[in-house]
Design a protein around this motif. Structure first.
Motif, PDB file in Angstrom:
ATOM      1  N   ASP A 323       0.690  -1.173   0.168  1.00 49.88           N
ATOM      2  CA  ASP A 323       0.067   0.258  -0.005  1.00 49.88           C
ATOM      3  C   ASP A 323       0.875   1.121   0.028  1.00 49.88           C
ATOM      4  O   ASP A 323       1.559   1.587   1.068  1.00 49.88           O
ATOM      5  N   ASP A 325       2.031   5.150  -0.298  1.00 52.37           N
ATOM      6  CA  ASP A 325       1.681   6.606  -0.364  1.00 52.37           C
ATOM      7  C   ASP A 325       2.712   7.380  -1.180  1.00 52.37           C
ATOM      8  O   ASP A 325       3.790   7.500  -0.988  1.00 52.37           O
ATOM      9  N   GLN A 333       0.508   6.036  -6.696  1.00 53.58           N
ATOM     10  CA  GLN A 333      -0.163   5.855  -5.394  1.00 53.58           C
ATOM     11  C   GLN A 333      -1.092   4.484  -5.443  1.00 53.58           C
ATOM     12  O   GLN A 333      -1.729   4.222  -6.528  1.00 53.58           O
ATOM     13  N   GLY A 334      -1.403   3.841  -4.304  1.00 56.74           N
ATOM     14  CA  GLY A 334      -2.370   2.871  -4.533  1.00 56.74           C
ATOM     15  C   GLY A 334      -1.786   1.539  -4.167  1.00 56.74           C
ATOM     16  O   GLY A 334      -0.399   1.400  -3.456  1.00 56.74           O
ATOM     17  N   ARG A 335      -2.287   0.516  -4.456  1.00 56.26           N
ATOM     18  CA  ARG A 335      -1.930  -0.987  -4.122  1.00 56.26           C
ATOM     19  C   ARG A 335      -1.298  -1.804  -5.214  1.00 56.26           C
ATOM     20  O   ARG A 335      -1.833  -1.657  -6.224  1.00 56.26           O
ATOM     21  N   ARG A 349      -0.357  -3.155 -10.284  1.00 58.66           N
ATOM     22  CA  ARG A 349      -1.338  -2.634  -9.507  1.00 58.66           C
ATOM     23  C   ARG A 349      -2.668  -3.467  -9.354  1.00 58.66           C
ATOM     24  O   ARG A 349      -2.928  -4.192 -10.254  1.00 58.66           O
ATOM     25  N   ASP A 352      -7.876  -1.129  -4.703  1.00 61.58           N
ATOM     26  CA  ASP A 352      -7.481  -0.426  -3.617  1.00 61.58           C
ATOM     27  C   ASP A 352      -8.092  -1.352  -2.277  1.00 61.58           C
ATOM     28  O   ASP A 352      -7.641  -1.073  -1.342  1.00 61.58           O
ATOM     29  N   ASP A 353      -9.212  -2.127  -2.720  1.00 58.94           N
ATOM     30  CA  ASP A 353      -9.760  -2.892  -1.654  1.00 58.94           C
ATOM     31  C   ASP A 353      -9.044  -4.373  -1.274  1.00 58.94           C
ATOM     32  O   ASP A 353      -9.598  -5.018  -0.504  1.00 58.94           O
ATOM     33  N   ALA A 356      -3.741  -5.447   2.048  1.00 65.02           N
ATOM     34  CA  ALA A 356      -2.415  -5.096   1.905  1.00 65.02           C
ATOM     35  C   ALA A 356      -1.425  -5.710   3.011  1.00 65.02           C
ATOM     36  O   ALA A 356      -1.975  -5.988   4.127  1.00 65.02           O
ATOM     37  N   ALA A 359       2.547  -1.195   4.375  1.00 66.26           N
ATOM     38  CA  ALA A 359       2.095   0.105   3.907  1.00 66.26           C
ATOM     39  C   ALA A 359       3.251   1.096   4.296  1.00 66.26           C
ATOM     40  O   ALA A 359       3.923   1.009   5.288  1.00 66.26           O
TER      41      ALA A 359
END
Length: 411
Positions: A323, A325, A333-335, A349, A352-353, A356, A359
């Protein structure tokens, strides 16, 4: 911002470089050094910030190829010559230049950007993390000896003029690049940096000297160094200033260091930039007398996160969802799911749900990328959050490099 950004033209180079010079204190460089940097500057990759007819900000990039874990040598932007005039600080100039520069790096398809920082605090906000370190060594050779491996006596040494020996030394260097993350494959022209030796910068030391190590008539290593003579009432106590030592095998490496230890009329060896896993630390008889000091060196920024993580390999199998930042480069940005092993990797990629495992920010990914900063250390410091228990230890083994990353020279 009260200045216009534009690509550097050849005609503006002198004012642009003088702005940079003043930002770093204003002490003029030697003419030889200025000439070299002018020749190496890639104007199409350099930015000037202009307030009317006055240059008030500078930033540039070199087109490098850098080794990463696994042996690949990848296109890399070497960020350089960044400065803002004191009269125009805190107006957003640096941020604007970093923004334009990273956009340009992305458009060029370079997945990674690197730099060396005059002040460590500056570049973290733009996603750069300290990714390699180096040792400064000051060895008291009156109290430290060497224990060399068998076969060292089979290596022969000879003096050579630095400029004449340079092609032979560059051939050795080129063979070393892929084996150590962070090393730069030198493009034509950059070899001149290695023998740059302005008399004004010697601080009482001799002109640069070179010794070649040979076996069966083939050059297998080299050392560039200078000697600074010094005497007191008790006799000579000069310093051997080591600039570079490279070799293709342990015995050639040991032979070169034995030579440096044996230079007459000297009592100290000073090496300002050596890898933190330099084998010489295992050759000396008393490492306590080597005064090893560690400093961060190369700052790393992943510009295309997926491509960068796919370009390197991983020591052990890894399958993690990161995850990430990255506010400054929001396309990262994202997972992301990273799947890799010693043979290769995939980093794609994911929604996002997706649950993870770790982070972290772009800065931490930069620190991890070359394999020299432990993931468990970043986790223990709270800079990486472990979302699935045990992931930091597992993934940390995969990210680590068996050879410490190292930047052999600045830019």
């Amino acid at each position: 911002m009260t200045a216009d950004l534009r690509e550097l033209s050849q005609g503006d180079w002198e004012q642009w470089y003088r702005t940079l010079d003043v930002a770093f204190g204003g002490v003029p460089e030697a003419p030889e050094e200025i000439e070299l940097w002018r020749d190496l500057t890639e104007c199409e990759r350099s930015i000037g910030a202009w307030d009317g007819e006055t240059c008030v900000g500078t930033a540039g990039a070199f087109s490098f190829r850098m080794a990463v874990p696994g042996g690949a040598v990848v296109d890399t932007a070497g960020v350089t010559m960044v400065g803002v005039a004191a009269t125009h600080r805190r107006r957003g100039l640096l941020t604007a230049m970093m923004r334009r520069q990273l956009d340009d790096v992305r458009e060029r398809g370079e997945a990674v950007a690197v730099l060396t920082a005059s002040e460590p605090e500056i570049y973290g906000r733009f996603g750069y993390g300290a990714g390699s370190f180096h040792h400064r060594m000051e060895i008291d050779k009156t109290r430290v000896g060497l224990s060399v491996p068998p076969g060292t006596d089979d290596v022969t040494l000879r003096y050579a003029k630095p400029a004449e020996a340079l092609p032979l030394c560059e051939a050795v260097y080129a063979q070393r690049v892929a084996g150590r993350p962070g090393m730069l494959a030198r493009r034509p022209g950059w070899e001149r940096l290695i023998i740059l030796d302005p008399p004004a910068d010697r601080s009482g030391a001799s002109p640069q000297q070179c010794v070649l190590a040979e076996r069966d008539g083939e050059v297998v290593g080299y050392a560039f160094y200078a000697v600074k003579p010094e005497w007191d009432a008790q006799g000579p106590k000069g310093t051997v200033k080591v600039q570079d030592v490279e070799a293709l095998d342990p015995t050639a490496y040991a032979a070169l260091w034995r030579f440096l230890f044996g230079i007459d009329l000297t009592s100290t060896i000073l090496a300002m930039n050596r890898p933190v896993d330099d084998p010489v630390a295992q050759l000396v008889t008393n490492v306590r007398r080597c005064d090893l000091r560690t400093r961060e060196s190369l700052y790393v920024r992943l510009v295309d996160l997926g491509a960068a993580l796919e370009a390197r390999t991983y020591q052990t199998p890894v399958d993690v969802v990161l995850d990430v930042d990255d506010a400054f480069c929001p396309w990262n940005q994202g997972r992301w799911r990273l799947v890799g092993d010693p043979k290769g990797a995939s980093c794609k990629r994911v929604p996002d749900d997706t649950p993870a495992d770790l982070a972290l920010s772009a800065k931490e990914l930069g620190s991890l990328y070359l394999g020299g900063v432990p993931l468990t250390q970043l986790t223990a410091a709270g800079r990486v959050r472990e979302l699935r228990q045990g992931t930091a230890a597992e993934a940390g083994l995969a990210f680590a490099s068996p050879v410490a990353p190292w930047l052999p020279h600045g830019f």
